[in-house]
Design a protein around this motif. Structure first.
Motif, PDB file in Angstrom:
ATOM      1  N   ALA B 281       0.907  -1.303  -0.051  1.00 43.98           N
ATOM      2  CA  ALA B 281       0.151  -0.100  -0.113  1.00 43.98           C
ATOM      3  C   ALA B 281       0.914   1.326   0.003  1.00 43.98           C
ATOM      4  O   ALA B 281       0.520   2.245  -0.689  1.00 43.98           O
ATOM      5  CB  ALA B 281      -1.061   0.073   1.094  1.00 43.98           C
ATOM      6  N   LEU B 282       2.145   1.174   0.775  1.00 45.96           N
ATOM      7  CA  LEU B 282       2.740   2.270   0.852  1.00 45.96           C
ATOM      8  C   LEU B 282       3.501   2.620  -0.418  1.00 45.96           C
ATOM      9  O   LEU B 282       3.522   3.918  -0.963  1.00 45.96           O
ATOM     10  CB  LEU B 282       3.986   2.103   2.021  1.00 45.96           C
ATOM     11  CG  LEU B 282       4.981   3.047   2.188  1.00 45.96           C
ATOM     12  CD1 LEU B 282       4.249   4.389   2.747  1.00 45.96           C
ATOM     13  CD2 LEU B 282       6.420   2.978   2.951  1.00 45.96           C
ATOM     14  N   LEU B 283       3.865   1.473  -1.310  1.00 46.69           N
ATOM     15  CA  LEU B 283       4.461   1.612  -2.706  1.00 46.69           C
ATOM     16  C   LEU B 283       3.184   2.293  -3.468  1.00 46.69           C
ATOM     17  O   LEU B 283       3.623   3.068  -4.395  1.00 46.69           O
ATOM     18  CB  LEU B 283       4.920   0.210  -3.192  1.00 46.69           C
ATOM     19  CG  LEU B 283       6.058  -0.254  -2.545  1.00 46.69           C
ATOM     20  CD1 LEU B 283       6.591  -1.744  -2.946  1.00 46.69           C
ATOM     21  CD2 LEU B 283       7.183   0.553  -2.683  1.00 46.69           C
ATOM     22  N   VAL B 284       2.241   1.918  -3.553  1.00 39.85           N
ATOM     23  CA  VAL B 284       1.418   2.350  -4.455  1.00 39.85           C
ATOM     24  C   VAL B 284       1.099   3.861  -4.151  1.00 39.85           C
ATOM     25  O   VAL B 284       0.687   4.664  -4.910  1.00 39.85           O
ATOM     26  CB  VAL B 284      -0.141   1.713  -4.351  1.00 39.85           C
ATOM     27  CG1 VAL B 284      -1.352   2.215  -5.101  1.00 39.85           C
ATOM     28  CG2 VAL B 284       0.128   0.121  -4.696  1.00 39.85           C
ATOM     29  N   VAL B 285       0.840   4.013  -2.851  1.00 40.10           N
ATOM     30  CA  VAL B 285       0.622   5.585  -2.563  1.00 40.10           C
ATOM     31  C   VAL B 285       1.808   6.552  -2.886  1.00 40.10           C
ATOM     32  O   VAL B 285       1.419   7.544  -3.590  1.00 40.10           O
ATOM     33  CB  VAL B 285       0.510   5.669  -0.775  1.00 40.10           C
ATOM     34  CG1 VAL B 285       0.532   7.121  -0.533  1.00 40.10           C
ATOM     35  CG2 VAL B 285      -0.995   5.135  -0.522  1.00 40.10           C
ATOM     36  N   LEU B 286       3.054   6.000  -2.476  1.00 39.87           N
ATOM     37  CA  LEU B 286       4.032   6.817  -3.092  1.00 39.87           C
ATOM     38  C   LEU B 286       4.474   6.932  -4.582  1.00 39.87           C
ATOM     39  O   LEU B 286       4.596   7.955  -5.277  1.00 39.87           O
ATOM     40  CB  LEU B 286       5.369   6.128  -2.503  1.00 39.87           C
ATOM     41  CG  LEU B 286       5.696   6.302  -1.228  1.00 39.87           C
ATOM     42  CD1 LEU B 286       7.163   5.364  -0.893  1.00 39.87           C
ATOM     43  CD2 LEU B 286       5.808   7.794  -0.624  1.00 39.87           C
ATOM     44  N   ALA B 287       3.818   5.716  -5.250  1.00 40.22           N
ATOM     45  CA  ALA B 287       3.978   5.758  -6.749  1.00 40.22           C
ATOM     46  C   ALA B 287       3.005   6.930  -7.364  1.00 40.22           C
ATOM     47  O   ALA B 287       3.280   7.736  -8.188  1.00 40.22           O
ATOM     48  CB  ALA B 287       3.549   4.623  -7.429  1.00 40.22           C
ATOM     49  N   ASN B 288       1.811   7.040  -6.756  1.00 41.89           N
ATOM     50  CA  ASN B 288       0.673   8.070  -7.260  1.00 41.89           C
ATOM     51  C   ASN B 288       1.295   9.369  -6.767  1.00 41.89           C
ATOM     52  O   ASN B 288       0.901  10.309  -7.677  1.00 41.89           O
ATOM     53  CB  ASN B 288      -0.523   7.683  -6.375  1.00 41.89           C
ATOM     54  CG  ASN B 288      -1.490   6.614  -7.265  1.00 41.89           C
ATOM     55  OD1 ASN B 288      -1.166   6.560  -8.335  1.00 41.89           O
ATOM     56  ND2 ASN B 288      -1.821   5.665  -6.295  1.00 41.89           N
ATOM     57  N   LEU B 289       2.267   9.567  -5.604  1.00 41.22           N
ATOM     58  CA  LEU B 289       2.551  10.984  -5.300  1.00 41.22           C
ATOM     59  C   LEU B 289       3.642  11.327  -6.444  1.00 41.22           C
ATOM     60  O   LEU B 289       3.446  12.402  -6.851  1.00 41.22           O
ATOM     61  CB  LEU B 289       3.064  10.740  -4.011  1.00 41.22           C
ATOM     62  CG  LEU B 289       3.626  12.192  -3.494  1.00 41.22           C
ATOM     63  CD1 LEU B 289       2.694  13.348  -3.372  1.00 41.22           C
ATOM     64  CD2 LEU B 289       4.518  11.824  -2.066  1.00 41.22           C
ATOM     65  N   LEU B 290       4.412  10.338  -6.932  1.00 41.30           N
ATOM     66  CA  LEU B 290       5.259  10.704  -7.772  1.00 41.30           C
ATOM     67  C   LEU B 290       4.875  11.159  -9.031  1.00 41.30           C
ATOM     68  O   LEU B 290       5.314  12.064  -9.751  1.00 41.30           O
ATOM     69  CB  LEU B 290       6.313   9.590  -7.926  1.00 41.30           C
ATOM     70  CG  LEU B 290       7.534   9.208  -6.996  1.00 41.30           C
ATOM     71  CD1 LEU B 290       8.196   8.038  -7.197  1.00 41.30           C
ATOM     72  CD2 LEU B 290       8.318  10.484  -6.975  1.00 41.30           C
ATOM     73  N   VAL B 291       3.662  10.352  -9.554  1.00 45.25           N
ATOM     74  CA  VAL B 291       3.107  10.713 -10.797  1.00 45.25           C
ATOM     75  C   VAL B 291       2.339  12.224 -10.339  1.00 45.25           C
ATOM     76  O   VAL B 291       2.729  12.945 -11.612  1.00 45.25           O
ATOM     77  CB  VAL B 291       1.986   9.743 -10.888  1.00 45.25           C
ATOM     78  CG1 VAL B 291       1.161  10.266 -12.183  1.00 45.25           C
ATOM     79  CG2 VAL B 291       2.677   8.478 -11.410  1.00 45.25           C
ATOM     80  N   ASP B 292       2.000  12.540  -9.676  1.00 42.83           N
ATOM     81  CA  ASP B 292       1.448  13.815  -9.424  1.00 42.83           C
ATOM     82  C   ASP B 292       2.640  14.936  -9.615  1.00 42.83           C
ATOM     83  O   ASP B 292       2.264  16.183 -10.118  1.00 42.83           O
ATOM     84  CB  ASP B 292       0.671  13.857  -8.172  1.00 42.83           C
ATOM     85  CG  ASP B 292      -0.837  13.418  -8.153  1.00 42.83           C
ATOM     86  OD1 ASP B 292      -1.170  12.912  -9.381  1.00 42.83           O
ATOM     87  OD2 ASP B 292      -1.419  13.184  -7.109  1.00 42.83           O
ATOM     88  N   LEU B 293       3.343  14.879  -8.855  1.00 45.18           N
ATOM     89  CA  LEU B 293       4.642  15.538  -8.893  1.00 45.18           C
ATOM     90  C   LEU B 293       5.290  15.704 -10.206  1.00 45.18           C
ATOM     91  O   LEU B 293       5.489  17.105 -10.907  1.00 45.18           O
ATOM     92  CB  LEU B 293       5.942  15.288  -7.937  1.00 45.18           C
ATOM     93  CG  LEU B 293       5.411  15.467  -6.437  1.00 45.18           C
ATOM     94  CD1 LEU B 293       6.773  14.752  -5.744  1.00 45.18           C
ATOM     95  CD2 LEU B 293       5.186  16.867  -6.157  1.00 45.18           C
ATOM     96  N   PHE B 294       5.254  14.526 -11.052  1.00 50.09           N
ATOM     97  CA  PHE B 294       5.902  14.477 -12.323  1.00 50.09           C
ATOM     98  C   PHE B 294       5.216  15.304 -13.305  1.00 50.09           C
ATOM     99  O   PHE B 294       5.737  15.834 -14.374  1.00 50.09           O
ATOM    100  CB  PHE B 294       5.960  13.095 -12.778  1.00 50.09           C
ATOM    101  CG  PHE B 294       7.316  12.762 -13.583  1.00 50.09           C
ATOM    102  CD1 PHE B 294       8.449  13.153 -13.356  1.00 50.09           C
ATOM    103  CD2 PHE B 294       6.920  12.436 -15.126  1.00 50.09           C
ATOM    104  CE1 PHE B 294       9.502  12.963 -14.497  1.00 50.09           C
ATOM    105  CE2 PHE B 294       8.065  12.030 -15.585  1.00 50.09           C
ATOM    106  CZ  PHE B 294       9.246  12.420 -15.296  1.00 50.09           C
TER     107      PHE B 294
END
Lengths: 280, 305
Positions: B281-294
């Motif tokens: 779950a942590l990995l998925v949340v972090l991936a989505n955050l990175l996408v938003d930043l990108f």
């Protein structure tokens, strides 16, 4: 609503039409499996086990000498039943949740969507596995787990549609006439999501097939004697090196079915809404 | 920008808490205790074991202890691997899964973007139709079928790559491809349709009217705009890779977190199941955050609020 040009447009997509025929054939096989299958799916013959495909056994036999062709037909019934039922129930659950959330808007919508966000943070298959740990792994357990997870995607999609549609003038007009909210939602908004719903259903089914067969393949899905395509592939996997036919045929069945549903989904989407050309 | 990152990171806390609570409740609702064996343990021993893992305490107390451990980053002991904690198991297996996932992601991006761009640029040609047929085939083939096929052809038939384990660079090839091909097909389809959509925009007509060559229009203008939807799916793609890694690690006997998760489910090793779920779950949340930043980097029009 289905547009008048739907059929002429859909007919032109040869792949989609062929896929529709294949799916119809699969449904017939699932329903009339007992008549078509040359042997009983659980008939053992240990003198003739692990036979390569031949005239008597078109797809060979498994480790217990059971006819693979007959087992695959039996598996068709279970795989199709589980995925079709899951697709429909996920669609119903998701539509209700998404429609209420999108139509209510504001705080209710916010709260409902936060809940969905939490579930969305857990990968689908992982959540399905957790649910089957809790409720068991029989056919009904797997069906329930797949439905309880499948609605999440649908809910997000339908909520978006309803949010968009409720801004239309005809909704405002209906409200001005004093039409009740439930009636506006059922009569004026949801019918307009019909195209999206059909396309979503067509894409939900292959993902259910994939999830069920994956689950059964890694040994966390259906338990014997129930045999889905995934269970058969799992049995075949154990003998991959020397008896590759045991995984080839179930694998091919899953692949062809998923391919047919994906082509059908693409075709339906293009025919229902030619403006939208996105991959779902 | 910094405020946005902070707010999103803070939002991850309640999400992870909810995931932890959900899995905790689910795993404690399972009928039968984790130490119920077919052969009954003597009651004293069972009582001792239960006392050791706090299973004799009320549900609320157990939940409180679990959360307290989580705050310190302690995921608890494993029921199956005696003497090892869930943290130990994850520390051993997560790096392997990350390597596999990163390689698969790389394959997916390179293959998917190239095929999708070529299809979008030469739409409706034979190349486009063939590559899109293969892309649809790619999203339809389950990764265990693909994995079995790759093993049959490349390790049993041609003996090019080992069929299992995770030892040298050669053993990485098959699992990475088996995991990455489906996302590659998905990205190819998405890139193509995104390019086709952008090609009809006004700015393309303007560029054409200026007399720019088609290749310049494609590379300098269309691609830049067409890439946004592709970035969007990278978040959900992280979840797809996680799910795929269960199967791929199972098939290729890769000692990653997915393989241990499957074993944990079979063994009913509840703390390990909960711990692994939380990490995913942590990995998925972090991936989505990175996408938003990108997003903001590639498209300045998108404002972070």
């Amino acid at each position: 609503m289905i547009q008048p040009l739907f059929w002429p447009r859909f007919r032109q997509d040869r792949l989609a039409v062929a896929s529709l025929l294949l799916i119809a054939a699969l449904l017939l096989i699932a329903i009339f499996g007992d008549v078509i299958a040359p042997y009983a799916h659980d008939l053992q013959n240990t003198d003739n086990n692990l036979a390569a495909p031949n005239a008597q056994h078109w797809m060979g036999t498994d480790a217990l000498g059971r006819d693979l062709f007959s087992r695959l037909i039996y598996g068709t019934r279970i795989s199709m039943a589980v995925s079709l039922l899951t697709g429909v129930s996920a669609l119903l659950l998701g539509t209700c949740y998404g429609a209420v959330s999108g139509y209510a808007g504001g705080r209710i919508d916010n709260a409902m969507m936060r809940g969905v966000d939490v579930l969305y943070a857990i990968p689908d298959l992982l959540l399905i596995i957790l649910i089957t740990v809790l409720i068991g792994r029989g056919v009904s357990g797997v069906f329930l787990a797949l439905s309880l997870v499948g609605w999440i995607t649908v809910a997000r999609l339908i909520r978006g549609e309803v949010l968009r549609l409720k801004e239309n003038a005809y909704v405002e007009a209906a409200r001005a006439f004093g039409v009740k909210d439930v009636r506006i939602l059922l009569k004026h908004i949801l019918p307009n999501t019909f195209g999206v719903l059909i396309v979503t259903l067509t894409f939900r089914i292959p993902s259910a097939i994939l999830a069920e067969s994956t689950l059964s393949f890694i040994g966390l899905g259906l338990t014997p004697p129930a045999a889905s395509w995934g269970t058969l592939a799992n049995e075949g996997w154990k003998a991959l090196k020397f008896y590759p036919h045991l995984i080839f045929f179930p694998g091919l069945a899953i692949f062809m079915t998923m391919l047919a549903f994906n082509f059908l989904g693409d075709g339906l989407r293009d025919a229902l809404d030619p403006k939208q050309n996105k991959v779902s | 920008m910094l405020l946005f990152i902070l707010r999103r990171l803070l939002w991850a806390v309640p999400v992870l808490w909810a995931v932890a609570t959900l899995t905790f409740v689910m795993m404690h609702l399972v009928p039968g205790g984790p130490f119920d064996r077919e052969k009954k343990l003597p009651p004293e021993i069972k009582a001792n074991i239960e006392a050791k893992y706090h299973l004799d305490k009320p549900f609320a107390v157990q939940y409180g202890l679990y959360l307290k451990g989580l705050l310190k980053g302690d995921l608890g002991p494993s029921y199956k691997y005696l003497g090892r904690t869930v943290n130990d198991v994850i520390a051993d297996t997560l790096p392997v899964s990350i390597q596999l996932g990163a390689l698969a992601l790389f394959i997916a991006l390179v293959l998917g973007l190239l095929a999708g761009m070529a299809s979008g640029a030469f739409a409706q040609t034979a190349w486009d139709k063939t590559s899109m047929f293969f892309a649809t085939a790619g999203i339809s083939i389950p990764n265990f079928v693909l994995g079995a096929f790759l093993i049959l052809v490349f390790s049993h038939q041609f003996k090019l790559f080992p069929p299992a384990l995770w030892e040298d660079a050669r053993s990485v090839v098959l699992p990475a491809f088996a995991l990455g091909l489906a996302p590659a097909a998905y990205i190819a389809r998405l890139t193509r349709s995104s390019i086709l959509e952008e090609k009809h925009r006004d700015y393309v007509r303007t560029a054409r009217a200026k007399g720019l060559p088609e290749t310049t229009i494609l590379f300098r203008h269309v691609l830049k705009n067409a890439i946004t939807p592709v970035i969007t799916v990278l978040g959900p793609l992280a979840a797809t890779l996680v799910t795929g890694s269960f199967v791929i690690e199972f098939i290729f006997s890769v000692p990653g977190m997915g393989k241990f998760f499957i074993t944990a489910v079979t063994n009913r090793d509840y703390p390990l199941i909960m711990g692994v779920t939380l990490v995913y779950a942590l990995l998925v949340v972090l991936a989505n955050l990175l996408v938003d930043l990108f997003y903001t980097v590639i498209d300045p029009r998108i404002q972070l609020e």
